[in-house]
Design a protein around this motif. Sequence first.
Motif, PDB file in Angstrom:
ATOM      1  N   ALA A   1      12.517   6.662 -13.193  1.00 24.03           N
ATOM      2  CA  ALA A   1      12.251   7.306 -14.486  1.00 24.03           C
ATOM      3  C   ALA A   1      11.980   6.274 -15.573  1.00 24.03           C
ATOM      4  CB  ALA A   1      13.432   8.195 -14.879  1.00 24.03           C
ATOM      5  N   GLU A   2      12.696   5.148 -15.523  1.00 21.81           N
ATOM      6  CA  GLU A   2      12.505   4.130 -16.552  1.00 21.81           C
ATOM      7  C   GLU A   2      11.246   3.310 -16.286  1.00 21.81           C
ATOM      8  OE1 GLU A   2      15.974   1.879 -17.434  1.00 21.81           O
ATOM      9  OE2 GLU A   2      17.244   3.651 -17.602  1.00 21.81           O
ATOM     10  N   ILE A   3      10.890   3.117 -15.009  1.00 19.11           N
ATOM     11  CA  ILE A   3       9.609   2.472 -14.704  1.00 19.11           C
ATOM     12  C   ILE A   3       8.460   3.319 -15.250  1.00 19.11           C
ATOM     13  CG2 ILE A   3       8.023   1.866 -12.840  1.00 19.11           C
ATOM     14  CD1 ILE A   3      10.377   0.964 -11.191  1.00 19.11           C
ATOM     15  N   THR A   4       8.573   4.633 -15.060  1.00 14.00           N
ATOM     16  CA  THR A   4       7.547   5.542 -15.580  1.00 14.00           C
ATOM     17  C   THR A   4       7.423   5.412 -17.091  1.00 14.00           C
ATOM     18  OG1 THR A   4       8.061   7.093 -13.790  1.00 14.00           O
ATOM     19  CG2 THR A   4       6.811   7.948 -15.662  1.00 14.00           C
ATOM     20  N   ALA A   5       8.574   5.369 -17.777  1.00  9.55           N
ATOM     21  CA  ALA A   5       8.559   5.232 -19.240  1.00  9.55           C
ATOM     22  C   ALA A   5       7.983   3.887 -19.660  1.00  9.55           C
ATOM     23  CB  ALA A   5       9.981   5.398 -19.783  1.00  9.55           C
ATOM     24  N   ALA A   6       8.281   2.830 -18.902  1.00  5.47           N
ATOM     25  CA  ALA A   6       7.768   1.500 -19.243  1.00  5.47           C
ATOM     26  C   ALA A   6       6.247   1.452 -19.130  1.00  5.47           C
ATOM     27  CB  ALA A   6       8.408   0.448 -18.330  1.00  5.47           C
ATOM     28  N   VAL A   7       5.706   2.075 -18.086  1.00 10.36           N
ATOM     29  CA  VAL A   7       4.246   2.107 -17.934  1.00 10.36           C
ATOM     30  C   VAL A   7       3.618   2.909 -19.066  1.00 10.36           C
ATOM     31  CG1 VAL A   7       2.364   2.907 -16.464  1.00 10.36           C
ATOM     32  CG2 VAL A   7       4.339   1.766 -15.446  1.00 10.36           C
ATOM     33  N   ARG A   8       4.249   4.040 -19.396  1.00 12.85           N
ATOM     34  CA  ARG A   8       3.699   4.899 -20.443  1.00 12.85           C
ATOM     35  C   ARG A   8       3.708   4.203 -21.806  1.00 12.85           C
ATOM     36  NH1 ARG A   8       7.437   8.719 -20.798  1.00 12.85           N
ATOM     37  NH2 ARG A   8       6.769   9.582 -18.808  1.00 12.85           N
TER      38      ARG A   8
ATOM     39  N   VAL B   1       0.833  -1.204   0.000  1.00  9.80           N
ATOM     40  CA  VAL B   1       0.000   0.000   0.000  1.00  9.80           C
ATOM     41  C   VAL B   1       0.864   1.249   0.000  1.00  9.80           C
ATOM     42  CG1 VAL B   1      -1.642   1.335   1.383  1.00  9.80           C
ATOM     43  CG2 VAL B   1      -1.983  -1.126   1.081  1.00  9.80           C
ATOM     44  N   SER B   2       1.953   1.243   0.772  1.00  8.89           N
ATOM     45  CA  SER B   2       2.835   2.419   0.800  1.00  8.89           C
ATOM     46  C   SER B   2       3.499   2.633  -0.547  1.00  8.89           C
ATOM     47  CB  SER B   2       3.889   2.256   1.902  1.00  8.89           C
ATOM     48  OG  SER B   2       4.696   1.109   1.668  1.00  8.89           O
ATOM     49  N   ALA B   3       3.827   1.538  -1.255  1.00  8.52           N
ATOM     50  CA  ALA B   3       4.422   1.682  -2.585  1.00  8.52           C
ATOM     51  C   ALA B   3       3.417   2.292  -3.556  1.00  8.52           C
ATOM     52  CB  ALA B   3       4.915   0.329  -3.095  1.00  8.52           C
ATOM     53  N   LEU B   4       2.152   1.858  -3.468  1.00  9.63           N
ATOM     54  CA  LEU B   4       1.132   2.434  -4.349  1.00  9.63           C
ATOM     55  C   LEU B   4       0.950   3.921  -4.070  1.00  9.63           C
ATOM     56  CD1 LEU B   4      -1.495  -0.460  -4.331  1.00  9.63           C
ATOM     57  CD2 LEU B   4      -0.215   0.393  -6.322  1.00  9.63           C
ATOM     58  N   ARG B   5       1.003   4.317  -2.798  1.00  6.02           N
ATOM     59  CA  ARG B   5       0.904   5.751  -2.489  1.00  6.02           C
ATOM     60  C   ARG B   5       2.097   6.503  -3.099  1.00  6.02           C
ATOM     61  NH1 ARG B   5      -0.385   4.054   3.222  1.00  6.02           N
ATOM     62  NH2 ARG B   5      -2.656   4.073   3.406  1.00  6.02           N
ATOM     63  N   PHE B   6       3.293   5.893  -3.004  1.00 11.83           N
ATOM     64  CA  PHE B   6       4.491   6.526  -3.577  1.00 11.83           C
ATOM     65  C   PHE B   6       4.357   6.680  -5.087  1.00 11.83           C
ATOM     66  CE2 PHE B   6       8.533   5.715  -5.811  1.00 11.83           C
ATOM     67  CZ  PHE B   6       9.230   6.861  -5.450  1.00 11.83           C
ATOM     68  N   TYR B   7       3.884   5.630  -5.764  1.00  9.98           N
ATOM     69  CA  TYR B   7       3.767   5.713  -7.220  1.00  9.98           C
ATOM     70  C   TYR B   7       2.638   6.647  -7.649  1.00  9.98           C
ATOM     71  CZ  TYR B   7       7.222   2.028  -7.624  1.00  9.98           C
ATOM     72  OH  TYR B   7       8.395   1.308  -7.564  1.00  9.98           O
ATOM     73  N   ASP B   8       1.672   6.871  -6.793  1.00  6.95           N
ATOM     74  CA  ASP B   8       0.661   7.896  -7.062  1.00  6.95           C
ATOM     75  C   ASP B   8       1.316   9.278  -7.026  1.00  6.95           C
ATOM     76  OD1 ASP B   8      -1.514   9.570  -7.232  1.00  6.95           O
ATOM     77  OD2 ASP B   8      -2.310   9.075  -5.248  1.00  6.95           O
ATOM     78  N   ARG B   9       2.073   9.553  -5.932  1.00  6.71           N
ATOM     79  CA  ARG B   9       2.731  10.866  -5.811  1.00  6.71           C
ATOM     80  C   ARG B   9       3.729  11.087  -6.945  1.00  6.71           C
ATOM     81  NH1 ARG B   9       3.008   9.075  -0.416  1.00  6.71           N
ATOM     82  NH2 ARG B   9       5.235   8.595  -0.670  1.00  6.71           N
ATOM     83  N   SER B  10       4.331  10.004  -7.456  1.00  2.00           N
ATOM     84  CA  SER B  10       5.337  10.122  -8.518  1.00  2.00           C
ATOM     85  C   SER B  10       4.710  10.210  -9.900  1.00  2.00           C
ATOM     86  CB  SER B  10       6.282   8.912  -8.470  1.00  2.00           C
ATOM     87  OG  SER B  10       6.911   8.812  -7.212  1.00  2.00           O
ATOM     88  N   GLY B  11       3.392  10.029  -9.998  1.00  2.00           N
ATOM     89  CA  GLY B  11       2.718  10.111 -11.279  1.00  2.00           C
ATOM     90  C   GLY B  11       2.828   8.855 -12.116  1.00  2.00           C
ATOM     91  N   VAL B  12       3.211   7.728 -11.506  1.00  2.00           N
ATOM     92  CA  VAL B  12       3.361   6.471 -12.252  1.00  2.00           C
ATOM     93  C   VAL B  12       2.042   5.710 -12.302  1.00  2.00           C
ATOM     94  CG1 VAL B  12       4.616   4.287 -12.392  1.00  2.00           C
ATOM     95  CG2 VAL B  12       5.780   6.343 -11.563  1.00  2.00           C
TER      96      VAL B  12
END
Length: 360
Positions: free
Chosen positions: A63-70, A15-26
Amino acid sequence: MRSIGELARASGLTVSALRFYDRSGVLIPAFVDPVTGYRWYTDEQVAPARLVAGLRRVGMPLAEITAAVRHRREPAVIGRLLDGHLRRLEAGLADARRELSRVRTLLDPEEPMTTRLALSPADLAAAVDAVRFAVGDDPDLPMLAGVLFDVADDGLRLVATDRHRLAVARSDGAPVGPPVRALAPVTFVDEVRALLESAAGGTPQAHLTVTGSTVTVSVGDRSASAAGLPYDFPDYGRLLRDASSGAPTRRVPVDVPALRETLADGRAPVVVREHGGVRHEVTALGLDDQGELRILGDDDLAVDEPGLLRVGVNREYLLEALAAGGRGQLVLELDGPITPLAIRRPDDEDAFSILMPIRL
């Protein structure tokens, strides 16, 4: 809709990771309750969350995780991201093996470990020639005043840099012993080159031995030996990994003799720039309409063309890198005015030089 806890269980993320990825825009929730702030997700977000969880487990940067999701529906983009990260992981594992080997030596100094490697004399001589020009001579930077002998599972890499340029060359072989690094003084490197020259055509193999901090190269019944320099060489692997993280904008094949002649005989434009109170002759490189290499002058640089690819490098450094790279064809990798210029051999991607750019 799924609650944040349900998505956590379905994806393998906390759950904490999901909150982090929300704040990071992922991974942005489909809906956030304006009163409670509770996050809700759709079924379609399970697959991207699982992708993030997998990439997180193998340590891919944010940054690369973000690009992979996009770009998750673009196989070519995802493939490049995964390949680049795998190369970093493999290089990091090789670095860790070398460092642990060095630690073992420090813990048991009475019995230094030995690594031996048989090499082609011609290949070793070519590798020395390919990096010798980049050795530093600044007395304030003694860690750059030698050539790094880096023995890994696939053979030997020679590396030299003076901060303004970096050269890497390989000589294939199968080492006996642990991976090891030794920073050899330049006098020893020159002695080895002379030794290889004297044995040209007469000896099938040269033998490299690294015992503790001592480096020895033997050819036939002759040998050269030296104590390695007591300094830590810069992490050249990090620069190489950064340079390979994205494809270059242009890869331009060039005929080395023709380009060297053009640069050396005064026919090519020369741009003068001042740095630190010293004037330097700069070669400005660009591309013409056909994608061919073009040497630019001040008049060309005065024209502001959006998207025009251009990079400036020290003229003498470029000439030395071309001379060290071989007599046939090389490939220049141009990626813009603030990115290093890479010079590679088309038959060996692991043999190359990097020249730091000069602002035009």
